[in-house]
Design a protein around this motif. Structure first.
Motif, PDB file in Angstrom:
ATOM      1  N   LEU A 111     -99.542 -72.763 -36.365  1.00 31.05           N
ATOM      2  CA  LEU A 111    -100.110 -71.702 -36.600  1.00 31.05           C
ATOM      3  C   LEU A 111     -99.021 -70.680 -37.740  1.00 31.05           C
ATOM      4  O   LEU A 111     -99.233 -70.695 -38.172  1.00 31.05           O
ATOM      5  CB  LEU A 111    -100.902 -71.078 -35.905  1.00 31.05           C
ATOM      6  CG  LEU A 111    -102.476 -71.555 -35.440  1.00 31.05           C
ATOM      7  CD1 LEU A 111    -102.919 -69.998 -34.629  1.00 31.05           C
ATOM      8  CD2 LEU A 111    -103.280 -71.811 -37.091  1.00 31.05           C
ATOM      9  N   GLU A 112     -98.281 -71.645 -37.220  1.00 28.21           N
ATOM     10  CA  GLU A 112     -96.909 -70.987 -37.620  1.00 28.21           C
ATOM     11  C   GLU A 112     -96.576 -71.640 -39.556  1.00 28.21           C
ATOM     12  O   GLU A 112     -96.272 -69.962 -40.107  1.00 28.21           O
ATOM     13  CB  GLU A 112     -95.231 -71.594 -36.744  1.00 28.21           C
ATOM     14  CG  GLU A 112     -94.164 -70.097 -37.712  1.00 28.21           C
ATOM     15  CD  GLU A 112     -93.201 -70.730 -36.873  1.00 28.21           C
ATOM     16  OE1 GLU A 112     -92.150 -69.966 -37.316  1.00 28.21           O
ATOM     17  OE2 GLU A 112     -92.845 -71.302 -35.493  1.00 28.21           O
ATOM     18  N   LEU A 113     -96.937 -72.250 -40.294  1.00 31.09           N
ATOM     19  CA  LEU A 113     -96.981 -72.503 -40.967  1.00 31.09           C
ATOM     20  C   LEU A 113     -97.695 -72.051 -42.139  1.00 31.09           C
ATOM     21  O   LEU A 113     -97.864 -71.399 -43.167  1.00 31.09           O
ATOM     22  CB  LEU A 113     -96.954 -74.090 -41.421  1.00 31.09           C
ATOM     23  CG  LEU A 113     -95.843 -74.416 -41.217  1.00 31.09           C
ATOM     24  CD1 LEU A 113     -95.666 -76.230 -41.134  1.00 31.09           C
ATOM     25  CD2 LEU A 113     -94.643 -74.079 -42.079  1.00 31.09           C
ATOM     26  N   SER A 114     -99.317 -71.914 -41.080  1.00 31.80           N
ATOM     27  CA  SER A 114    -100.140 -71.485 -41.522  1.00 31.80           C
ATOM     28  C   SER A 114    -100.150 -69.613 -41.845  1.00 31.80           C
ATOM     29  O   SER A 114    -100.889 -69.251 -43.315  1.00 31.80           O
ATOM     30  CB  SER A 114    -101.657 -71.564 -40.609  1.00 31.80           C
ATOM     31  OG  SER A 114    -102.970 -71.055 -41.364  1.00 31.80           O
ATOM     32  N   GLU A 115     -99.439 -69.520 -40.852  1.00 30.46           N
ATOM     33  CA  GLU A 115     -99.054 -67.566 -41.054  1.00 30.46           C
ATOM     34  C   GLU A 115     -98.378 -67.369 -42.216  1.00 30.46           C
ATOM     35  O   GLU A 115     -98.410 -66.246 -42.658  1.00 30.46           O
ATOM     36  CB  GLU A 115     -99.000 -67.012 -39.511  1.00 30.46           C
ATOM     37  CG  GLU A 115    -100.034 -66.859 -38.328  1.00 30.46           C
ATOM     38  CD  GLU A 115    -100.882 -65.785 -39.469  1.00 30.46           C
ATOM     39  OE1 GLU A 115    -100.454 -64.884 -39.628  1.00 30.46           O
ATOM     40  OE2 GLU A 115    -102.406 -66.574 -38.994  1.00 30.46           O
ATOM     41  N   LYS A 116     -97.078 -68.436 -42.541  1.00 35.87           N
ATOM     42  CA  LYS A 116     -96.308 -67.812 -43.288  1.00 35.87           C
ATOM     43  C   LYS A 116     -96.687 -68.220 -44.531  1.00 35.87           C
ATOM     44  O   LYS A 116     -96.498 -67.529 -45.722  1.00 35.87           O
ATOM     45  CB  LYS A 116     -95.183 -69.259 -43.145  1.00 35.87           C
ATOM     46  CG  LYS A 116     -93.823 -68.623 -42.099  1.00 35.87           C
ATOM     47  CD  LYS A 116     -93.051 -69.859 -42.409  1.00 35.87           C
ATOM     48  CE  LYS A 116     -91.977 -69.393 -40.961  1.00 35.87           C
ATOM     49  NZ  LYS A 116     -91.208 -70.366 -40.764  1.00 35.87           N
ATOM     50  N   ASN A 117     -98.247 -68.830 -44.788  1.00 37.41           N
ATOM     51  CA  ASN A 117     -98.319 -68.965 -46.325  1.00 37.41           C
ATOM     52  C   ASN A 117     -99.711 -68.138 -46.309  1.00 37.41           C
ATOM     53  O   ASN A 117    -101.128 -68.581 -47.399  1.00 37.41           O
ATOM     54  CB  ASN A 117     -99.341 -70.953 -46.361  1.00 37.41           C
ATOM     55  CG  ASN A 117     -97.810 -71.226 -46.622  1.00 37.41           C
ATOM     56  OD1 ASN A 117     -96.313 -70.884 -46.996  1.00 37.41           O
ATOM     57  ND2 ASN A 117     -98.176 -72.707 -45.914  1.00 37.41           N
ATOM     58  N   PHE A 118    -100.079 -67.793 -45.086  1.00 33.33           N
ATOM     59  CA  PHE A 118    -101.717 -66.475 -45.710  1.00 33.33           C
ATOM     60  C   PHE A 118    -101.891 -65.762 -46.237  1.00 33.33           C
ATOM     61  O   PHE A 118    -103.213 -66.108 -47.300  1.00 33.33           O
ATOM     62  CB  PHE A 118    -101.346 -65.415 -44.467  1.00 33.33           C
ATOM     63  CG  PHE A 118    -102.371 -64.291 -43.909  1.00 33.33           C
ATOM     64  CD1 PHE A 118    -103.903 -65.403 -43.570  1.00 33.33           C
ATOM     65  CD2 PHE A 118    -102.404 -63.541 -44.996  1.00 33.33           C
ATOM     66  CE1 PHE A 118    -104.814 -64.144 -43.338  1.00 33.33           C
ATOM     67  CE2 PHE A 118    -103.646 -62.781 -44.557  1.00 33.33           C
ATOM     68  CZ  PHE A 118    -104.993 -63.377 -44.539  1.00 33.33           C
ATOM     69  N   GLN A 119    -100.898 -65.211 -47.307  1.00 33.60           N
ATOM     70  CA  GLN A 119    -100.785 -64.492 -49.006  1.00 33.60           C
ATOM     71  C   GLN A 119    -101.050 -65.221 -49.705  1.00 33.60           C
ATOM     72  O   GLN A 119    -101.881 -64.933 -50.829  1.00 33.60           O
ATOM     73  CB  GLN A 119     -99.514 -63.653 -48.670  1.00 33.60           C
ATOM     74  CG  GLN A 119    -100.278 -62.978 -49.683  1.00 33.60           C
ATOM     75  CD  GLN A 119    -101.105 -61.574 -49.479  1.00 33.60           C
ATOM     76  OE1 GLN A 119    -100.955 -61.367 -48.308  1.00 33.60           O
ATOM     77  NE2 GLN A 119    -102.208 -61.698 -50.234  1.00 33.60           N
ATOM     78  N   PHE A 120    -100.549 -65.884 -49.596  1.00 35.51           N
ATOM     79  CA  PHE A 120    -100.517 -67.255 -50.664  1.00 35.51           C
ATOM     80  C   PHE A 120    -101.999 -68.248 -50.685  1.00 35.51           C
ATOM     81  O   PHE A 120    -102.737 -68.497 -51.474  1.00 35.51           O
ATOM     82  CB  PHE A 120     -99.889 -68.795 -50.714  1.00 35.51           C
ATOM     83  CG  PHE A 120    -100.237 -69.581 -51.311  1.00 35.51           C
ATOM     84  CD1 PHE A 120     -99.291 -69.394 -53.041  1.00 35.51           C
ATOM     85  CD2 PHE A 120    -100.745 -70.869 -51.228  1.00 35.51           C
ATOM     86  CE1 PHE A 120     -99.844 -70.396 -53.718  1.00 35.51           C
ATOM     87  CE2 PHE A 120    -100.296 -71.637 -51.875  1.00 35.51           C
ATOM     88  CZ  PHE A 120    -100.307 -71.620 -53.920  1.00 35.51           C
ATOM     89  N   ASN A 121    -102.586 -68.827 -49.504  1.00 39.76           N
ATOM     90  CA  ASN A 121    -103.869 -69.049 -49.346  1.00 39.76           C
ATOM     91  C   ASN A 121    -105.150 -67.906 -49.408  1.00 39.76           C
ATOM     92  O   ASN A 121    -105.989 -68.157 -50.311  1.00 39.76           O
ATOM     93  CB  ASN A 121    -104.400 -69.159 -47.987  1.00 39.76           C
ATOM     94  CG  ASN A 121    -103.003 -70.560 -47.543  1.00 39.76           C
ATOM     95  OD1 ASN A 121    -102.746 -71.159 -48.922  1.00 39.76           O
ATOM     96  ND2 ASN A 121    -102.685 -71.058 -46.919  1.00 39.76           N
ATOM     97  N   GLN A 122    -104.479 -66.907 -49.147  1.00 42.21           N
ATOM     98  CA  GLN A 122    -105.611 -65.389 -49.771  1.00 42.21           C
ATOM     99  C   GLN A 122    -105.468 -64.857 -50.781  1.00 42.21           C
ATOM    100  O   GLN A 122    -107.039 -64.840 -51.880  1.00 42.21           O
ATOM    101  CB  GLN A 122    -105.074 -64.396 -48.871  1.00 42.21           C
ATOM    102  CG  GLN A 122    -106.301 -63.091 -49.049  1.00 42.21           C
ATOM    103  CD  GLN A 122    -105.571 -62.432 -47.905  1.00 42.21           C
ATOM    104  OE1 GLN A 122    -104.916 -62.176 -47.732  1.00 42.21           O
ATOM    105  NE2 GLN A 122    -106.953 -61.150 -47.932  1.00 42.21           N
TER     106      GLN A 122
END
Length: 140
Positions: A47-58
Motif C-alpha cells: 500500500l506504500e505506492l498507493s499512499e504516495k499517489n493518494f492525492q494524485f488519484n483523488q
C-alpha cells in the motif's frame, strides 16, 4: 599469486559512485544530498505506492466527476488554478506551506499528520542560501 590484488579491493567502494558529470567535478553533496540505500529499495508494503499517489488519484477522480457533471471547462479551470498556485513558492531554502493549494483542494479545514508532526517530504533544506538561489536561477 593467481588472484592478483583483487582480493585487496573486495571491500572498496566502486569508483562509479564518485564519477563526476564533468572532467574535474566531484560529488556535489549540497545539491544531491547524502546517498542512501533506502532510496534504492522497493516499497516495504504493497500500500506504500498507493499512499504516495493518494492525492494524485483523488484529484484525478474529482476531475473526472467534475467533467461528467459540469463539462470540460470546470476541470480545466481548476487545473490551471492548481498550476498557478503551485508556482508561487518561497525561496528554495525555506519551507513553503502552500496555503492557497490547500484551500483550492478543500484541505484547509482538515487536520492531518503533516499539521501536527510536519510532513517529512517537506522538510527544510539546510544550505547556503545564496548558492541554492543561484542554482535555482540557473546561474551555477
Amino acid at each position: 599469486n593467481s588472484r592478483g590484488i583483487s582480493y585487496l579491493l573486495k571491500d572498496s567502494v566502486p569508483i562509479t559512485e564518485f564519477s563526476a558529470s564533468g572532467p574535474f567535478e566531484g560529488y556535489d553533496l549540497l545539491r544531491r544530498g547524502f546517498t542512501s540505500v533506502k532510496n534504492e529499495l522497493l516499497p516495504s508494503h504493497p500500500l506504500e505506492l498507493s499512499e504516495k499517489n493518494f492525492q494524485f488519484n483523488q484529484d484525478k477522480t474529482n476531475f473526472a466527476t467534475l467533467r461528467n457533471i459540469q463539462g470540460l471547462h470546470a476541470p480545466l479551470k481548476l487545473q490551471m488554478e492548481f498550476r498557478a498556485v503551485k508556482q508561487v513558492q518561497r525561496l528554495p531554502f525555506l519551507h513553503s506551506s502552500n496555503v492557497a493549494l490547500d484551500t483550492l483542494r478543500g484541505n484547509d479545514e482538515c487536520i492531518g499528520f503533516e499539521d501536527i508532526l510536519n510532513d517529512p517530504s517537506q522538510s527544510e533544506v539546510m544550505g547556503e542560501p545564496h548558492m541554492m538561489m543561484e542554482y535555482k536561477l540557473g546561474l551555477l
